[in-house]
Design a protein around this motif. Sequence first.
Motif, short mmCIF file in Angstrom:
data_model
loop_
_atom_site.label_atom_id
_atom_site.label_comp_id
_atom_site.label_asym_id
_atom_site.label_seq_id
_atom_site.Cartn_x
_atom_site.Cartn_y
_atom_site.Cartn_z
N PRO A 97 14.64 12.36 -3.89
CA PRO A 97 15.61 11.37 -3.39
C PRO A 97 15.92 11.70 -1.93
N CYS A 98 16.32 10.67 -1.15
CA CYS A 98 16.38 10.85 0.31
C CYS A 98 17.52 11.76 0.77
N GLY A 99 18.61 11.80 -0.01
CA GLY A 99 19.74 12.64 0.38
C GLY A 99 20.65 12.01 1.43
N THR A 100 20.27 10.86 1.97
CA THR A 100 21.07 10.26 3.04
C THR A 100 21.61 8.88 2.70
N CYS A 101 21.08 8.21 1.67
CA CYS A 101 21.57 6.86 1.34
C CYS A 101 22.94 6.98 0.68
N SER A 102 23.62 5.83 0.49
CA SER A 102 24.99 5.88 -0.05
C SER A 102 25.00 6.44 -1.47
N ASP A 103 23.98 6.15 -2.28
CA ASP A 103 23.94 6.70 -3.64
C ASP A 103 23.77 8.22 -3.61
N CYS A 104 22.82 8.69 -2.81
CA CYS A 104 22.58 10.14 -2.72
C CYS A 104 23.86 10.86 -2.27
N LYS A 105 24.56 10.26 -1.31
CA LYS A 105 25.78 10.90 -0.78
C LYS A 105 26.87 10.98 -1.84
N PHE A 111 19.80 6.72 -8.55
CA PHE A 111 19.70 5.33 -8.09
C PHE A 111 19.07 5.21 -6.70
N CYS A 112 18.69 6.32 -6.10
CA CYS A 112 18.15 6.30 -4.73
C CYS A 112 16.91 5.42 -4.66
N GLN A 113 16.93 4.47 -3.74
CA GLN A 113 15.77 3.56 -3.63
C GLN A 113 14.66 4.15 -2.77
#
Length: 348
Positions: A97-105, A111-113
């Motif tokens: 997961p990217c770690g920077t999108c709103s879900d990851c945060k 849910f990370c796209q």
Amino acid sequence: MRGLQIVEFKKPYALSHDIPVPQITRDNEVLIKVAVAGYCHTEMMVQNGEFEKMMPPQNTLPLIPSHECTGVVVAVGSKVTNIKAGDRVATPPLKNPCGTCSDCKKGLSKFCQNADHAGVIANGAAAEYMVSDSNWTVVLPKQISFEAAAPLMCAGATIYSGLKTADLKPGQTVAIIGAGALGHLGIQFAKCMGLRVVCVDSRQAPLDLVRGLKYAPDFAIDATKGVEYALKEIGSEGADATLMATDAIPAYEYGLQLTRKHGTFVVIGQPFEPIPIHYTHLIFRNITIKGSLLSDAEGIREMVQLVADKGIEVRTRSYPLEEIETLIKDYHKETHCGKLVLRVSDDE
Ligand SMILES: [Zn+2]
Ligand SMILES: [Zn+2]
């Protein structure tokens, strides 16, 4: 390496013998020598190209299927601290997961796209080696075999999360509609959580299977007898929560009627057609409808520990890679029950 591949969507898998062994490219990754790979309902959707639009440009066909991976770790990235070479592990589809999108945060990285999903939009487990994300990879307690662990990584994680979503207290009633791979695990998790468990299916084979479990449901009900029969059997106003572990559309109205007023209805199955929900269930019966996707990494670890501590049974049948077409045929049989898996190596 040897493995199955989708070379073209909507075509049978190819068994290839010369696939390059994948390499660790990030410092959080782990290279696994695959032992057992699960076969899930989603596999058919992947094969049909239903996730093609989600594939990042660098991931192209051919694609190795299976998103339930187990095996022995052979190499780890430079920042991996929780796993070492030689560990027996299992890993769900989600990775990086990217770690920077709103879900990851928000800690909702399932849910990370921007994440990769092994076996869905990135190479999966139906080959001799697979690269996983250490943050999502679980070291297996020794009492859990690879064959038992594989179904936990999607089927188990999904129904476990569904039970958490239902948010019930011990003594309350949960109905699980569908006694398949997810259902037979969900029943046992629910019993271990102290719930009163109703299991419903329209097929005899899975009902027989669940009746024989150590943590059998309190009620194993034949759906063909109708919902009035089920409500009479369970002897209350209905289930406090109902988990839909099926994609059979007619089962959804049955499940809604089985749910008591003010109860919770959790959608887990993924039918191709829209789910019909009559407004009366929402307005006059005040039923809350929720969905549930996989588990987060912590939930997966918790579930694996529960399986080990309580001796939860995972019913499987395994096939070598060469027999994938037989597996698929058996999957569609009326008598099919439990979970079908691919045996990739002889490791136990
Ligand atoms: Zn993200
Ligand atoms: Zn799955």
